[in-house]
Design an enzyme around this catalytic site. Sequence first.
Site, PDB file in Angstrom:
ATOM      1  N   GLU A   3       0.708  -1.189   0.097  1.00 17.05           N
ATOM      2  CA  GLU A   3      -0.109  -0.061   0.311  1.00 17.05           C
ATOM      3  C   GLU A   3       0.927   1.336   0.092  1.00 17.05           C
ATOM      4  O   GLU A   3       0.687   2.173   0.798  1.00 17.05           O
ATOM      5  CB  GLU A   3      -0.920   0.096   1.246  1.00 17.05           C
ATOM      6  CG  GLU A   3      -1.917  -1.168   1.236  1.00 17.05           C
ATOM      7  CD  GLU A   3      -2.954  -1.142   2.262  1.00 17.05           C
ATOM      8  OE1 GLU A   3      -2.882  -0.616   3.326  1.00 17.05           O
ATOM      9  OE2 GLU A   3      -3.963  -1.699   1.983  1.00 17.05           O
ATOM     10  N   ARG A  56       5.471  -8.005   8.034  1.00 19.13           N
ATOM     11  CA  ARG A  56       4.109  -8.160   7.487  1.00 19.13           C
ATOM     12  C   ARG A  56       4.113  -8.837   6.189  1.00 19.13           C
ATOM     13  O   ARG A  56       4.972  -8.504   5.071  1.00 19.13           O
ATOM     14  CB  ARG A  56       3.398  -6.948   7.665  1.00 19.13           C
ATOM     15  CG  ARG A  56       3.257  -6.539   9.112  1.00 19.13           C
ATOM     16  CD  ARG A  56       2.526  -5.057   9.135  1.00 19.13           C
ATOM     17  NE  ARG A  56       0.886  -5.261   9.320  1.00 19.13           N
ATOM     18  CZ  ARG A  56      -0.001  -4.759   8.681  1.00 19.13           C
ATOM     19  NH1 ARG A  56       0.411  -4.067   7.573  1.00 19.13           N
ATOM     20  NH2 ARG A  56      -1.362  -4.803   8.746  1.00 19.13           N
ATOM     21  N   LYS A 111      -2.042 -11.753   8.345  1.00 17.18           N
ATOM     22  CA  LYS A 111      -3.420 -11.377   8.823  1.00 17.18           C
ATOM     23  C   LYS A 111      -4.377 -12.820   8.687  1.00 17.18           C
ATOM     24  O   LYS A 111      -3.979 -13.730   8.065  1.00 17.18           O
ATOM     25  CB  LYS A 111      -4.112 -10.485   7.891  1.00 17.18           C
ATOM     26  CG  LYS A 111      -3.554  -9.075   8.038  1.00 17.18           C
ATOM     27  CD  LYS A 111      -4.318  -8.068   7.181  1.00 17.18           C
ATOM     28  CE  LYS A 111      -3.686  -6.433   7.422  1.00 17.18           C
ATOM     29  NZ  LYS A 111      -4.304  -5.500   6.786  1.00 17.18           N
ATOM     30  N   ASP A 159      -8.281  -8.876   4.061  1.00 17.13           N
ATOM     31  CA  ASP A 159      -8.015  -7.844   4.949  1.00 17.13           C
ATOM     32  C   ASP A 159      -9.088  -7.529   6.133  1.00 17.13           C
ATOM     33  O   ASP A 159     -10.109  -6.837   5.946  1.00 17.13           O
ATOM     34  CB  ASP A 159      -8.089  -6.437   4.024  1.00 17.13           C
ATOM     35  CG  ASP A 159      -7.576  -5.310   5.210  1.00 17.13           C
ATOM     36  OD1 ASP A 159      -7.003  -5.534   6.039  1.00 17.13           O
ATOM     37  OD2 ASP A 159      -7.829  -4.202   4.598  1.00 17.13           O
ATOM     38  N   GLU A 175     -12.582  -2.065  12.167  1.00 20.19           N
ATOM     39  CA  GLU A 175     -12.367  -1.492  10.829  1.00 20.19           C
ATOM     40  C   GLU A 175     -13.688  -1.922  10.042  1.00 20.19           C
ATOM     41  O   GLU A 175     -14.455  -0.948   9.319  1.00 20.19           O
ATOM     42  CB  GLU A 175     -11.218  -1.466  10.111  1.00 20.19           C
ATOM     43  CG  GLU A 175     -11.156  -0.870   8.841  1.00 20.19           C
ATOM     44  CD  GLU A 175      -9.702  -1.005   8.131  1.00 20.19           C
ATOM     45  OE1 GLU A 175      -8.926  -1.606   8.727  1.00 20.19           O
ATOM     46  OE2 GLU A 175      -9.714  -0.671   7.058  1.00 20.19           O
TER      47      GLU A 175
HETATM   48  C1  GCV Z   1      -2.415   0.457   8.563  1.00 20.75           C
HETATM   49  C2  GCV Z   1      -5.947  -2.023   5.782  1.00 20.75           C
HETATM   50  C3  GCV Z   1      -6.411  -0.636   6.289  1.00 20.75           C
HETATM   51  C4  GCV Z   1      -5.283   0.200   6.386  1.00 20.75           C
HETATM   52  C5  GCV Z   1      -4.045  -0.517   7.086  1.00 20.75           C
HETATM   53  C6  GCV Z   1      -3.902  -1.855   6.190  1.00 20.75           C
HETATM   54  C7  GCV Z   1      -2.824  -2.751   7.029  1.00 20.75           C
HETATM   55  O1  GCV Z   1      -5.723  -1.726   4.222  1.00 20.75           O
HETATM   56  O2  GCV Z   1      -7.471  -0.047   5.705  1.00 20.75           O
HETATM   57  O3  GCV Z   1      -5.657   1.250   7.370  1.00 20.75           O
HETATM   58  O4  GCV Z   1      -3.020   0.430   7.284  1.00 20.75           O
HETATM   59  O5  GCV Z   1      -4.905  -2.740   6.120  1.00 20.75           O
HETATM   60  O6  GCV Z   1      -3.054  -3.525   7.803  1.00 20.75           O
HETATM   61  O7  GCV Z   1      -1.381  -2.526   6.707  1.00 20.75           O
END
Ligand code: GCV
Length: 716
Positions: free
Chosen positions: A305, A338, A374, A379, A407
């Site tokens: 990202e 990660r 994760k 996500d 979230e």
């Molecule tokens: C910290 C998702 C969330 C992001 C987060 C990302 C991650 O995309 O929307 O806010 O960023 O996961 O876990 O790195």
Amino acid sequence: MLAALAALLLAVACVRPARAEDGYDLWLRYRPIAAAQAQAYRPFATQLVAGRSTPTLAAARDELLRGLGGLLGAAPSSSGAVTRDGAVVLGTPTSSSLVAGLHLDTAGLGREGYLIRSVRVDGHAATVIAANGDVGALYGVFRFLRLLQTRQPLAHLDIREQPKVQVRILDHWDNLDRSVERGYAGQSLWGWPTLPDYLAPRYTDYARANASVGINGTVLNNVNAVALSLDERYLVKAAALAKVFRPYGIRVYLSARFSAPIELSGLHSTDPLDPQVRRWWRDKVDEIYRLIPDFGGFLVKANSEGQPGPQDYGRSHADGANMLADALAPHGGIVMWRAFVYSDKQPDDRAKQAYQEFVPLDGKFRGNVILQVKNGPIDFQPREPFHPLFGAMPKTPLMVEFQLTKEYLGFATHLVYLGALFEETLRADTWAHGKGSTVARVIDGSLDGHRLTGMAGVANIGSDRNWTGSQFDQANWYAFGRLAWDPQQSARAIAADWVRMTYTNDPRFVAPVVDMMMASREAVVDYMTPLGLAHLMGAGHHYGPAPWDDSLPRADWNPVYYHRADAQGIGFDRSASGSNAVAQYAAPVAAQFGDLTRVPDEYLLWFHRVPWDYRMRSGRTLWDELVHRYTHGVDEVKRMRRTWRGLSAYVDKERYDETTAFLGIQQQEAQWWRDACIAYFQGIARRPLPAGVEPPAHTLTYYESLSFPYAPGQAK
Ligand code: GCV
């Protein structure tokens, strides 16, 4: 008549807790136990005999006095020797000659394990809370107090516990301006502007709460990190927090921005194989350890990202992680790297990308690197199948990352007990080495013999008085800690403990509330993303439904990418005829998920594209089932409200009212989710609603017109 009225008033007063509560005390409330039961407990806590003190043992002792004082009305007297029945003997063989003299079998308990045993000392009955390490004694104290808090017997105790997972850590996505990415509980707890000089009492309470459930690490800053967190000005602040947390067995970790050498020191590159870059990190790590001698290590989000990373220099994730690992190794620090990576430049299914990048690197990481994965491949959705990396990298330690902050599950207002979600992932069978190769066994290291093990939870904690933005979100923090300690535990049993400690032991409250919590996760799945759907939330802020959204520049950020609905059907074909993501799972799992007739309904549309008239196990068509599930989700929330409405007698007014109001919000938003999704999908499926089903309250155009520029928790 008057006497009867007085008796009635008294009875009501006895049930309804009079004292105002705001949730600050979490599950460590230590409110007085009813007289008769307190009377039964007192003979087990007449004296406290603790040996030589250290900061951690002092914390343990203080907690015991505070807890027993609160629960029993009076703390036991402190004493140097056991002089009567009912002493609590606390310590380690090093701190207490009494403990040493008992010759308890503490071998194998490690630094963090403990035992609690009913013993005889100098002819007197006593309870010993013993450990090898000081922090073990602290954990033992919290466990002992939990016995009282949940009204367990104190006679004939023989408890022996040690954590099954080594790194039990909260990841705070907290920014230096005190905003919290995906945070719904107020500002960051960390008062960066006033640190290191002012140490808010709340830091200690945070540490106590974590220690009480066995959490032993905290990453202070957002994985979307800024380099400044590693500058000396901020390191001294982190060091001040580390000092507060240390007695509670909590180590501080930091998210490291991969390009920090460029941003902080003007280096021209951050190539992990460049000797200058490597030296920079070694020096930086040495500096950190001078300030924080027990620093835990780095968490890194790289090439994900938009974050910088080793691939910017044509290097691999292993090259990047190993460079940091080499700098940390002499100090005993670790790297949590990660595996949350995906790229829109890559045309392949986003759910496949982490596996594709990381499996070839299995065995290429240093021994002090652990991959943070994760729970699911996309996500933190309300429901995802377990991540295919679990079980697929036997030579590499893998830790799971759960998201406590909701979230994608209704922020802080929706009552959703995540223990059920955590348990579902941990119990999932990867079949990596045949039946029983559960995710829990990947995480605790037993499947492939790893010693470095971990579980991370993205924190849901902020500066709100109740810590987590709602009373019930505290349960998610609690359940995470308990499951990190032992991933085999039952989410239901943990919920029951939490309810008893946080509210009351009255079975008329405990039973319905635990049932409500356990059902709440399925409810949110149904009213948001039933049958394996995912990522239908409003783009960016993820608040509310927006299955129609196709506005973001990246395809894989848009809901339409995930549901793929058209006139023929709905769902993402990840079977062999589609993206073949199923092939990333071990053969028996792939065979089940990849077969339309065998895939569980929960994952149907995650793995398959299915015609609207497909006949489901329920006998309904897929379209009818989808509508049924959405409606059922809302009905479940209505049921939760009814349950709660009947429980006012058992809860103090302040906490009762907050939950009442939040359940009201949840019902409105669940209805909104249901109606908006049905309105949208009906326009595509072009089928009538099943008979008797209430139509959406508004038109699709109305739902599409809603916008939420100020939704909380947005990424900066
Ligand atoms: C910290 C998702 C969330 C992001 C987060 C990302 C991650 O995309 O929307 O806010 O960023 O996961 O876990 O790195």
